[in-house]
Design an enzyme around this catalytic site. Sequence first.
Site, PDB file in Angstrom:
ATOM      1  NE  ARG A 111       0.158   1.398   3.404  1.00 10.27           N
ATOM      2  CZ  ARG A 111       1.133   2.239   3.638  1.00 10.27           C
ATOM      3  NH1 ARG A 111       2.383   1.804   3.774  1.00 10.27           N
ATOM      4  NH2 ARG A 111       0.929   3.526   3.744  1.00 10.27           N
ATOM      5  N   GLY A 112       0.230   2.401  -0.135  1.00 14.23           N
ATOM      6  CA  GLY A 112       0.997   3.631  -0.327  1.00 14.23           C
ATOM      7  C   GLY A 112       1.030   3.893  -1.829  1.00 14.23           C
ATOM      8  CB  ALA A 113       0.141   6.892  -3.808  1.00 11.36           C
TER       9      ALA A 113
ATOM     10  CD  GLN B 288      -3.080   2.318   6.915  1.00  6.79           C
ATOM     11  OE1 GLN B 288      -3.642   2.646   7.955  1.00  6.79           O
ATOM     12  NE2 GLN B 288      -3.741   2.121   5.779  1.00  6.79           N
TER      13      GLN B 288
ATOM     14  CG  ASP C 236      -3.235   7.950  -1.519  1.00  4.09           C
ATOM     15  OD1 ASP C 236      -2.972   8.337  -0.370  1.00  4.09           O
ATOM     16  OD2 ASP C 236      -3.043   6.783  -1.925  1.00  4.09           O
TER      17      ASP C 236
ATOM     18  NE  ARG D 274      -6.122   0.894  -1.612  1.00  6.85           N
ATOM     19  CZ  ARG D 274      -5.512   1.449  -0.569  1.00  6.85           C
ATOM     20  NH1 ARG D 274      -4.206   1.313  -0.414  1.00  6.85           N
ATOM     21  NH2 ARG D 274      -6.195   2.151   0.313  1.00  6.85           N
TER      22      ARG D 274
ATOM     23  CG  ASN E  88      -2.301  11.477   2.653  1.00  4.49           C
ATOM     24  OD1 ASN E  88      -1.764  10.620   1.961  1.00  4.49           O
ATOM     25  ND2 ASN E  88      -1.945  11.668   3.916  1.00  4.49           N
ATOM     26  CE  LYS E  89      -5.018   5.479   4.706  1.00  3.31           C
ATOM     27  NZ  LYS E  89      -6.059   4.616   4.073  1.00  3.31           N
TER      28      LYS E  89
END
Length: 350
Positions: free
Chosen positions: A49-51, A199, A240, A92, A250-251
Amino acid sequence: LATDTICSISWQKDFVKILDQTKLPAAEIYLECRNVEAVAHAIERLCIRGAPAIGIAAAMALALEAQSSKSKTAVDLINQLASACVRLKQTRPTAVNLQWALNRIMDKVRSRSSTDISFLKSLVIKEAMLIHHEDIENNMKIAEYGQTVIPDPATVLTICNTGSLATGGYGTALGVIKRVHAIGRKISVIACETRPLLQGARLTAWELKKAGIPFKLITDSMAGYFMKVFGADLVIAGADRIAANGDTANKIGTYSLAVLAKNHAIPFFIAAPISTIDATIHNGNEIVIEERSPEEITAFQGIETAPVHTDVWNPSFDIVPSKYITGIITERGIIRRPFTKGICRLCCRN
Ligand code: MRU
């Protein structure tokens, strides 16, 4: 200043090796993904995960598809790759790096007049490796620009995980923090745990510990009171997707941090590579926000934490309007207000 030893993803010729982030910090378990479906599944389950990292994973999945292809003509191969892209893009929707990486490879393949299958296959693999390699290089540059906005000593608040795990290596927002620490300046990090999947607690705390960087873990809801009681020099987060006007996805929880930072007169920075900027969309309203399964909120590690059939809203990301953002740190420099002009200037350059 070298990169650290954490490797979230690597190309192993027959398979893509992925560090299963759902198992961290309890165990370091690696997945061997041997086809597009296995990588797509790993992305959906947040094993990776993570863009930037999911962009690299998708690129490597396409490389696996090309490598194992039985297509006899260039047209067939391109069609096969295009259907793999459809599957991977479904995994995603918010992180633009995923689409960016796949489009970059497909553009490269389509622009070749060569019909030599083995040449086209090696082109896909080469481009996927390049995307990975460039991401690490870009992170080092982001860190270099980013360290200029961090005072010495500094208390820096961050959310989610934006380090080696979330990228090809080193990290974006966390990369800036690592660089400041590596050059001997005094920095302490306030890591938000990052509900609902932690996370921050599971991954950022793990990376900070490995790097020997002092940090304190807080729940997301403590951030405001922390700012009031102790203050902070800066908030730094990843992204993201960044719209042409600077609005940033973002998150979930990043928007609250930005509003709180504004209220406490704390500068709020985004650190992200240019590949996270989607200049085709005007503002944050156009960004598709991924909604994830209700179980992520109604249960924790298999234990129910809410009554059955509880109605849930679980957006994975939120949008920070650009008016809350002090600057966007990229590998080509720091973009400041007016963002539309700055983003256009940096993105138009090749
Ligand atoms: O749901 P996740 O863990 O993929 O969300 C990740 C983030 O929001 C990160 O901040 C963002 O992708 C940038 S990672 C360098």
